[in-house]
Motif scaffolding. Structure first.
Motif, short mmCIF file in Angstrom:
data_model
loop_
_atom_site.label_atom_id
_atom_site.label_comp_id
_atom_site.label_asym_id
_atom_site.label_seq_id
_atom_site.Cartn_x
_atom_site.Cartn_y
_atom_site.Cartn_z
N GLU A 1 0.83 -1.20 0.00
CA GLU A 1 0.00 0.00 0.00
C GLU A 1 0.87 1.25 0.00
OE1 GLU A 1 -4.02 1.05 2.32
OE2 GLU A 1 -2.24 1.23 3.57
N SER A 2 1.95 1.23 0.76
CA SER A 2 2.84 2.39 0.83
C SER A 2 3.46 2.69 -0.54
CB SER A 2 3.94 2.16 1.87
OG SER A 2 4.64 0.95 1.59
N ASP A 3 3.84 1.64 -1.27
CA ASP A 3 4.42 1.83 -2.60
C ASP A 3 3.37 2.36 -3.58
OD1 ASP A 3 6.82 0.93 -1.67
OD2 ASP A 3 6.63 -1.08 -2.49
N PHE A 4 2.14 1.86 -3.45
CA PHE A 4 1.06 2.32 -4.32
C PHE A 4 0.83 3.82 -4.13
CE2 PHE A 4 -3.49 3.41 -4.58
CZ PHE A 4 -3.66 3.28 -5.95
N GLY B 1 -8.03 14.85 5.94
CA GLY B 1 -8.60 15.01 7.26
C GLY B 1 -8.39 13.95 8.31
N VAL B 2 -9.01 12.80 8.14
CA VAL B 2 -9.00 11.80 9.21
C VAL B 2 -7.66 11.08 9.33
CG1 VAL B 2 -11.47 11.39 9.14
CG2 VAL B 2 -9.98 10.13 7.59
N GLY B 3 -6.72 11.37 8.45
CA GLY B 3 -5.40 10.76 8.55
C GLY B 3 -5.38 9.28 8.25
N VAL B 4 -6.27 8.82 7.36
CA VAL B 4 -6.34 7.38 7.11
C VAL B 4 -5.11 6.85 6.40
CG1 VAL B 4 -8.85 7.28 7.01
CG2 VAL B 4 -7.58 7.81 4.94
N PHE B 5 -4.30 7.75 5.84
CA PHE B 5 -3.14 7.27 5.12
C PHE B 5 -1.84 7.44 5.89
CE2 PHE B 5 -5.89 7.72 1.30
CZ PHE B 5 -5.86 6.39 0.96
N ILE B 6 -1.91 7.69 7.17
CA ILE B 6 -0.68 7.76 7.96
C ILE B 6 -0.12 6.35 8.08
CG2 ILE B 6 0.26 8.23 10.23
CD1 ILE B 6 -1.79 10.47 10.51
N LEU B 7 1.10 6.17 7.65
CA LEU B 7 1.73 4.86 7.70
C LEU B 7 2.44 4.72 9.03
CD1 LEU B 7 3.16 4.79 4.09
CD2 LEU B 7 1.04 3.83 4.93
N LYS B 8 2.10 3.67 9.77
CA LYS B 8 2.62 3.54 11.12
C LYS B 8 4.12 3.21 11.16
CE LYS B 8 -1.32 4.56 12.92
NZ LYS B 8 -1.53 5.85 13.56
N THR C 1 7.62 2.24 4.54
CA THR C 1 7.86 3.15 3.44
C THR C 1 9.23 2.93 2.81
OG1 THR C 1 8.80 4.84 4.89
CG2 THR C 1 6.43 4.90 4.55
N LEU C 2 10.02 2.06 3.38
CA LEU C 2 11.35 1.79 2.85
C LEU C 2 11.38 0.58 1.94
CD1 LEU C 2 13.43 2.32 6.13
CD2 LEU C 2 12.93 3.98 4.36
N SER C 3 10.20 0.00 1.65
CA SER C 3 10.17 -1.26 0.91
C SER C 3 10.80 -1.13 -0.47
CB SER C 3 8.73 -1.76 0.78
OG SER C 3 7.92 -0.78 0.18
N SER C 4 10.60 0.02 -1.13
CA SER C 4 11.17 0.16 -2.47
C SER C 4 12.70 0.27 -2.39
CB SER C 4 10.59 1.35 -3.20
OG SER C 4 10.36 2.42 -2.35
N VAL C 5 13.21 0.79 -1.27
CA VAL C 5 14.65 0.88 -1.10
C VAL C 5 15.23 -0.50 -0.81
CG1 VAL C 5 16.52 1.89 0.27
CG2 VAL C 5 14.49 3.25 -0.29
N LEU C 6 14.52 -1.25 0.03
CA LEU C 6 15.02 -2.57 0.43
C LEU C 6 14.82 -3.60 -0.67
CD1 LEU C 6 13.63 -2.62 4.08
CD2 LEU C 6 15.96 -2.13 3.36
N GLU D 1 1.77 -7.13 9.73
CA GLU D 1 0.76 -6.07 9.68
C GLU D 1 0.86 -5.21 8.42
OE1 GLU D 1 -1.62 -5.76 11.87
OE2 GLU D 1 -0.91 -7.38 13.13
N GLU D 2 1.87 -5.44 7.60
CA GLU D 2 2.05 -4.58 6.43
C GLU D 2 0.90 -4.78 5.44
OE1 GLU D 2 5.49 -3.28 3.24
OE2 GLU D 2 5.73 -5.14 4.38
N VAL D 3 0.26 -3.67 5.06
CA VAL D 3 -0.92 -3.75 4.20
C VAL D 3 -0.50 -3.92 2.74
CG1 VAL D 3 -3.00 -2.55 3.42
CG2 VAL D 3 -2.26 -2.35 5.80
N LEU D 4 -1.14 -4.89 2.10
CA LEU D 4 -0.90 -5.18 0.69
C LEU D 4 -2.20 -5.00 -0.09
CD1 LEU D 4 1.07 -8.52 1.28
CD2 LEU D 4 2.05 -6.24 0.95
#
Length: 303
Positions: free
Chosen positions: A104-107, A119-126, A131-136, A145-148
Motif C-alpha cells: 500500500e505504501s508503494d502504491f 482530514g482523518v489521517g487514514v493514510f498515515i503509515l505507522k 515506506t522503505l520497501s522500495s529501497v530494500l 501487519e504490512e498492508v498489501l
C-alpha cells in the motif's frame, strides 16, 4: 483489516477451500510446511506448493471483495486445526514480484497526489520501515501487519466507481462534492480507506482530479470512458458553486413551503376554535413566508 483496533476476519468457509483441506492430512502437512530456501532443491515440489497458495490467496481476495490484505489476515484465514501455513510470507513475496500484489505504501508513493493525508489521517503509515520497501527491494518478506493491495481487484473496483458515477444523477456535471461521491459509493466501498484507495487509482489513471475549495474537497471526472481528466479550472469551480447555491436555495424553498402549509393549518384550527386574532396572525405569517418563497424563486431563476 490489518489496522490497529480491527479484528482480522476468521477462517475461510469450508466451501471456499480445496477438497484435500479436510481429507488429505499428508498433502496438507506438505503444503503447510515452509518453502525450501532454494527452489533448485526440488523445483517440482516448490512450484506445486507455490501454485496451490497463489491460487488460494488470489481467490480469497476476490471472494471477499476486499482490495486490502496482510500476512496476519491470511494466516488467520487459512488456519487449519490450530496451524497456520509457514510459507505464506514466501507466497506474498512471489505475488509482489509478479505484480499481483503491491505494498500500500508503494502504491500511494506512485500516485502524484497532494491529498493523500485527507482530514482523518487514514493514510498515515505507522511503521516507518513500511515506506522503505522500495529501497530494500521486493525480496523482503512482508511484515505481519504490512498492508498489501490486490492490484487487479483495485483496478476493477475503481472502474466500478467510475461507472457508478457515470450512471448517476451526479454526472450531469463533471465536478462533484467528495461527500456526495462517498455517499454514492457506500455500497461498493466497505470503509473510508478503501474509498480513498479507489479514488487514488482513478487519479493514477488520470480519470479524476481532486481540489480543495474553501475547505471542501471536490472531485472532477473525465467525461468519457476512455478520456483523460482535464485540470480543474475556474469555470468548473464556478458552475459547481452555482449548483451548490441552487441546491441550497431549493432546500430552503422546500422548508419554507412546509412552514407556509403549517401556518395555513394553524389558521384553520384557530378559526374552528373561534380564535380570530390567532387565525389572523397565522395568515399574516403565511403571507410573509410566501413572499420569502417568491424571493427565493427569483434567485433560483437567476442561478
Amino acid at each position: 483489516m490489518c489496522s490497529p483496533g480491527e479484528a482480522p476476519p476468521g477462517p475461510a468457509p469450508a466451501g471456499d477451500l480445496p477438497p484435500e483441506w479436510e481429507t488429505d492430512d499428508e498433502r496438507m502437512a506438505f503444503l503447510f510446511s515452509a518453502f525450501k530456501q532454494s527452489r533448485e532443491v526440488n523445483s517440482t515440489e516448490w512450484d506445486s506448493k507455490m501454485a496451490f497458495w497463489v491460487g488460494l490467496v488470489l481467490a480469497r481476495g476476490r471472494r471477499r471483495g476486499a482490495v486490502r490484505t496482510c500476512l496476519r489476515e491470511l494466516q488467520n484465514g487459512f488456519e487449519r486445526r490450530g496451524s497456520v501455513p509457514l510459507g505464506l510470507g514466501t507466497v506474498l513475496r512471489e505475488l509482489l514480484r509478479r505484480g499481483k500484489l503491491q505494498r500500500e505504501s508503494d502504491f500511494m508513493a506512485s500516485v502524484d497526489s497532494s491529498w493523500i493525508s485527507w482530514g482523518v489521517g487514514v493514510f498515515i503509515l505507522k511503521p516507518l520501515k513500511w515506506t522503505l520497501s522500495s529501497v530494500l527491494g521486493d525480496s523482503k518478506i512482508p511484515e505481519e501487519e504490512e498492508v498489501l493491495i490486490y492490484v487487479e481487484l483495485l483496478q476493477e473496483k475503481a472502474e466500478e466507481v467510475y461507472r457508478l458515477y457515470q450512471n448517476s444523477a451526479l454526472s450531469s456535471h463533471p465536478v462533484v462534492a467528495l461527500s456526495e461521491l462517498r455517499s454514492l459509493c457506500a455500497g461498493l466501498c466497505p470503509d473510508e480507506r478503501t474509498f480513498y484507495l479507489l479514488l487514488l487509482q482513478l487519479q493514477k489513471e488520470k480519470r479524476v482530479t481532486i481540489l480543495e475549495q474553501n475547505g471542501e474537497k471536490i472531485v472532477k471526472f473525465a467525461r468519457g470512458l476512455h478520456a483523460k481528466v482535464s485540470p480543474m479550472n475556474d469555470v468548473d469551480i464556478g458552475v459547481y458553486q452555482l449548483m451548490q447555491s441552487e441546491q441550497l436555495l431549493s432546500q430552503k424553498v422546500e422548508s419554507l413551503s412546509q412552514e407556509a402549509e403549517k401556518c395555513k393549518e394553524d389558521a384553520r384550527s384557530a378559526c374552528r376554535a373561534g380564535k380570530k386574532q390567532l387565525a389572523l396572525r397565522c395568515l399574516k405569517a403565511k403571507r410573509r413566508t410566501e413572499r420569502r418563497i417568491e424571493e427565493l424563486h427569483s434567485k433560483l431563476d437567476a442561478v
